[in-house]
Design a protein around this motif. Structure first.
Motif, PDB file in Angstrom:
ATOM      1  N   GLU A   1     -28.282  -4.466 -21.499  1.00 23.43           N
ATOM      2  CA  GLU A   1     -26.883  -4.260 -21.858  1.00 23.43           C
ATOM      3  C   GLU A   1     -26.459  -2.806 -21.613  1.00 23.43           C
ATOM      4  OE1 GLU A   1     -24.454  -4.316 -25.970  1.00 23.43           O
ATOM      5  OE2 GLU A   1     -25.565  -6.165 -25.526  1.00 23.43           O
ATOM      6  N   ARG A   2     -27.286  -1.867 -22.045  1.00 20.51           N
ATOM      7  CA  ARG A   2     -26.976  -0.441 -21.856  1.00 20.51           C
ATOM      8  C   ARG A   2     -26.959  -0.083 -20.374  1.00 20.51           C
ATOM      9  NH1 ARG A   2     -24.234   3.973 -22.527  1.00 20.51           N
ATOM     10  NH2 ARG A   2     -25.444   5.888 -22.632  1.00 20.51           N
ATOM     11  N   LYS A   3     -27.915  -0.621 -19.619  1.00 22.08           N
ATOM     12  CA  LYS A   3     -27.965  -0.347 -18.184  1.00 22.08           C
ATOM     13  C   LYS A   3     -26.700  -0.870 -17.492  1.00 22.08           C
ATOM     14  CE  LYS A   3     -30.944  -0.580 -14.171  1.00 22.08           C
ATOM     15  NZ  LYS A   3     -32.246  -0.964 -13.634  1.00 22.08           N
ATOM     16  N   LYS A   4     -26.288  -2.080 -17.843  1.00 27.96           N
ATOM     17  CA  LYS A   4     -25.050  -2.644 -17.268  1.00 27.96           C
ATOM     18  C   LYS A   4     -23.849  -1.765 -17.607  1.00 27.96           C
ATOM     19  CE  LYS A   4     -26.360  -7.504 -17.150  1.00 27.96           C
ATOM     20  NZ  LYS A   4     -26.139  -8.838 -17.751  1.00 27.96           N
ATOM     21  N   GLU A   5     -23.826  -1.267 -18.852  1.00 25.96           N
ATOM     22  CA  GLU A   5     -22.747  -0.393 -19.300  1.00 25.96           C
ATOM     23  C   GLU A   5     -22.687   0.875 -18.442  1.00 25.96           C
ATOM     24  OE1 GLU A   5     -22.351   2.287 -23.228  1.00 25.96           O
ATOM     25  OE2 GLU A   5     -22.666   0.158 -23.641  1.00 25.96           O
ATOM     26  N   LEU A   6     -23.846   1.504 -18.230  1.00 25.48           N
ATOM     27  CA  LEU A   6     -23.896   2.724 -17.412  1.00 25.48           C
ATOM     28  C   LEU A   6     -23.543   2.445 -15.958  1.00 25.48           C
ATOM     29  CD1 LEU A   6     -27.067   4.464 -18.875  1.00 25.48           C
ATOM     30  CD2 LEU A   6     -24.708   5.264 -19.044  1.00 25.48           C
ATOM     31  N   LEU A   7     -23.987   1.315 -15.431  1.00 25.42           N
ATOM     32  CA  LEU A   7     -23.748   1.010 -14.021  1.00 25.42           C
ATOM     33  C   LEU A   7     -22.315   0.546 -13.744  1.00 25.42           C
ATOM     34  CD1 LEU A   7     -27.182  -0.506 -12.976  1.00 25.42           C
ATOM     35  CD2 LEU A   7     -26.320   1.836 -12.679  1.00 25.42           C
ATOM     36  N   LYS A   8     -21.510   0.415 -14.770  1.00 27.06           N
ATOM     37  CA  LYS A   8     -20.075   0.197 -14.577  1.00 27.06           C
ATOM     38  C   LYS A   8     -19.400   1.518 -14.203  1.00 27.06           C
ATOM     39  CE  LYS A   8     -19.472  -3.631 -17.804  1.00 27.06           C
ATOM     40  NZ  LYS A   8     -18.917  -4.010 -19.116  1.00 27.06           N
ATOM     41  N   ILE A   9     -20.034   2.618 -14.606  1.00 27.84           N
ATOM     42  CA  ILE A   9     -19.466   3.954 -14.410  1.00 27.84           C
ATOM     43  C   ILE A   9     -20.167   4.695 -13.265  1.00 27.84           C
ATOM     44  CG2 ILE A   9     -19.046   6.177 -15.545  1.00 27.84           C
ATOM     45  CD1 ILE A   9     -19.272   4.580 -18.239  1.00 27.84           C
ATOM     46  N   TYR A  10     -21.490   4.562 -13.209  1.00 25.35           N
ATOM     47  CA  TYR A  10     -22.317   5.275 -12.227  1.00 25.35           C
ATOM     48  C   TYR A  10     -22.951   4.263 -11.272  1.00 25.35           C
ATOM     49  CZ  TYR A  10     -21.968   8.861 -15.838  1.00 25.35           C
ATOM     50  OH  TYR A  10     -21.499   9.770 -16.751  1.00 25.35           O
ATOM     51  N   ASP A  11     -23.471   4.754 -10.162  1.00 25.11           N
ATOM     52  CA  ASP A  11     -24.161   3.899  -9.207  1.00 25.11           C
ATOM     53  C   ASP A  11     -25.648   3.763  -9.539  1.00 25.11           C
ATOM     54  OD1 ASP A  11     -21.835   3.532  -7.475  1.00 25.11           O
ATOM     55  OD2 ASP A  11     -22.081   5.674  -7.084  1.00 25.11           O
ATOM     56  N   ASP A  12     -26.181   4.745 -10.277  1.00 23.27           N
ATOM     57  CA  ASP A  12     -27.591   4.729 -10.644  1.00 23.27           C
ATOM     58  C   ASP A  12     -27.773   5.605 -11.877  1.00 23.27           C
ATOM     59  OD1 ASP A  12     -30.293   4.143 -10.551  1.00 23.27           O
ATOM     60  OD2 ASP A  12     -30.698   5.326  -8.744  1.00 23.27           O
ATOM     61  N   THR A  13     -28.899   5.437 -12.536  1.00 21.39           N
ATOM     62  CA  THR A  13     -29.242   6.290 -13.670  1.00 21.39           C
ATOM     63  C   THR A  13     -30.742   6.554 -13.646  1.00 21.39           C
ATOM     64  OG1 THR A  13     -29.165   6.587 -16.069  1.00 21.39           O
ATOM     65  CG2 THR A  13     -29.394   4.312 -15.262  1.00 21.39           C
ATOM     66  N   ILE A  14     -31.084   7.799 -13.936  1.00 22.52           N
ATOM     67  CA  ILE A  14     -32.497   8.184 -13.951  1.00 22.52           C
ATOM     68  C   ILE A  14     -32.756   9.072 -15.165  1.00 22.52           C
ATOM     69  CG2 ILE A  14     -32.805   8.055 -11.438  1.00 22.52           C
ATOM     70  CD1 ILE A  14     -32.582  11.160 -11.419  1.00 22.52           C
ATOM     71  N   MET A  15     -34.027   9.212 -15.486  1.00 22.89           N
ATOM     72  CA  MET A  15     -34.430  10.173 -16.512  1.00 22.89           C
ATOM     73  C   MET A  15     -35.587  10.970 -15.949  1.00 22.89           C
ATOM     74  SD  MET A  15     -35.362   9.587 -20.449  1.00 22.89           S
ATOM     75  CE  MET A  15     -35.841  10.950 -21.473  1.00 22.89           C
ATOM     76  N   PRO A  16     -35.417  12.281 -15.806  1.00 22.95           N
ATOM     77  CA  PRO A  16     -36.502  13.104 -15.265  1.00 22.95           C
ATOM     78  C   PRO A  16     -37.758  12.999 -16.130  1.00 22.95           C
ATOM     79  CG  PRO A  16     -34.461  14.351 -15.374  1.00 22.95           C
ATOM     80  CD  PRO A  16     -34.229  13.077 -16.116  1.00 22.95           C
ATOM     81  N   PRO A  17     -38.914  13.106 -15.518  1.00 22.42           N
ATOM     82  CA  PRO A  17     -40.163  13.039 -16.268  1.00 22.42           C
ATOM     83  C   PRO A  17     -40.254  14.145 -17.310  1.00 22.42           C
ATOM     84  CG  PRO A  17     -40.579  13.133 -13.898  1.00 22.42           C
ATOM     85  CD  PRO A  17     -39.115  13.318 -14.101  1.00 22.42           C
ATOM     86  N   ASP A  18     -40.818  13.825 -18.439  1.00 22.32           N
ATOM     87  CA  ASP A  18     -41.123  14.778 -19.509  1.00 22.32           C
ATOM     88  C   ASP A  18     -39.928  15.382 -20.228  1.00 22.32           C
ATOM     89  OD1 ASP A  18     -43.861  14.383 -19.021  1.00 22.32           O
ATOM     90  OD2 ASP A  18     -43.868  15.952 -17.490  1.00 22.32           O
ATOM     91  N   VAL A  19     -38.716  14.969 -19.903  1.00 21.35           N
ATOM     92  CA  VAL A  19     -37.550  15.531 -20.592  1.00 21.35           C
ATOM     93  C   VAL A  19     -37.593  15.181 -22.069  1.00 21.35           C
ATOM     94  CG1 VAL A  19     -35.039  15.333 -20.839  1.00 21.35           C
ATOM     95  CG2 VAL A  19     -36.038  15.679 -18.594  1.00 21.35           C
ATOM     96  N   GLU A  20     -37.902  13.953 -22.363  1.00 22.65           N
ATOM     97  CA  GLU A  20     -37.901  13.480 -23.745  1.00 22.65           C
ATOM     98  C   GLU A  20     -38.912  14.233 -24.619  1.00 22.65           C
ATOM     99  OE1 GLU A  20     -36.921   8.993 -25.001  1.00 22.65           O
ATOM    100  OE2 GLU A  20     -38.913   9.322 -24.170  1.00 22.65           O
ATOM    101  N   LYS A  21     -39.960  14.741 -24.008  1.00 23.26           N
ATOM    102  CA  LYS A  21     -41.029  15.420 -24.757  1.00 23.26           C
ATOM    103  C   LYS A  21     -40.680  16.853 -25.138  1.00 23.26           C
ATOM    104  CE  LYS A  21     -44.519  12.709 -22.386  1.00 23.26           C
ATOM    105  NZ  LYS A  21     -45.593  12.745 -21.405  1.00 23.26           N
ATOM    106  N   THR A  22     -39.513  17.336 -24.728  1.00 23.69           N
ATOM    107  CA  THR A  22     -39.163  18.738 -24.962  1.00 23.69           C
ATOM    108  C   THR A  22     -38.436  18.965 -26.282  1.00 23.69           C
ATOM    109  OG1 THR A  22     -37.151  18.499 -23.658  1.00 23.69           O
ATOM    110  CG2 THR A  22     -39.093  19.324 -22.517  1.00 23.69           C
TER     111      THR A  22
END
Length: 169
Positions: free
Chosen positions: A82-103
């Motif tokens: 559901e969240r991915k569909k929501e984002l892809l209505k606005i953007y063409d793709d979505t990514i999360m860089p490695p290790d960002v969450e660990k900071t």
């Protein structure tokens, strides 16, 4: 085929003279597409400048359908459908860089640095006199990081629309 060229955006939560900025922004983005072959546009989220950039790139996409709008996440390592569909209505793709969450608390700084590292162009709206609090703003941290990367040899062009000039230092 040449290397894919990317442009990242970062700027203050608030901006002045939106109409003038919108016109400069559109002109600059079209120039990056037509003259520099820029195809990917990387967005964070949190500022009026980011929202404005997304709006402009979305408008330009009608004329240049091959450009790609990418939302670079600082949170949400795993997306629900559901969240991915929501984002892809606005953007063409979505990514999360490695290790960002660990900071921890610096995750937005780390996300912005990953965007800068991936980009040939950084488009900013940075006013050195803007101080939202006693500490450095996220935009100032990102701008300083991009300048430092340029000084150490990264092939990057920093375009500061606040000054209406390319940042050379």
């Amino acid at each position: 085929m040449g290397k894919v060229k990317m442009c990242s955006f970062f700027g203050h939560r608030d901006t002045d003279s939106m109409l003038e900025l919108k016109n400069r922004l559109k002109e600059t983005i079209v120039k990056l597409i037509e003259e520099e072959g820029c195809q990917y546009f990387l967005f964070g989220s949190a500022s009026k400048f980011d929202e404005l950039c997304l709006q402009i790139v979305t408008e330009i996409k009608k004329e240049y359908p091959d450009i790609v709008r990418v939302y670079v996440r600082a949170k949400e390592r795993y997306l629900t459908e559901e969240r991915k569909k929501e984002l892809l209505k606005i953007y063409d793709d979505t990514i999360m860089p490695p290790d960002v969450e660990k900071t921890g608390r610096a995750l937005y700084v780390k996300r912005n640095q990953a965007m800068i590292d991936a980009s040939a162009y950084c488009m900013s709206y940075y006013n050195s006199a803007y101080q939202p609090s006693s500490k450095k703003s996220g935009t100032e941290i990102a701008f300083d990081y991009a300048r430092q990367r340029k000084r150490t040899g990264k092939d990057i062009t920093i375009i500061n629309l606040y000054k209406e000039t390319d940042e050379e230092n």
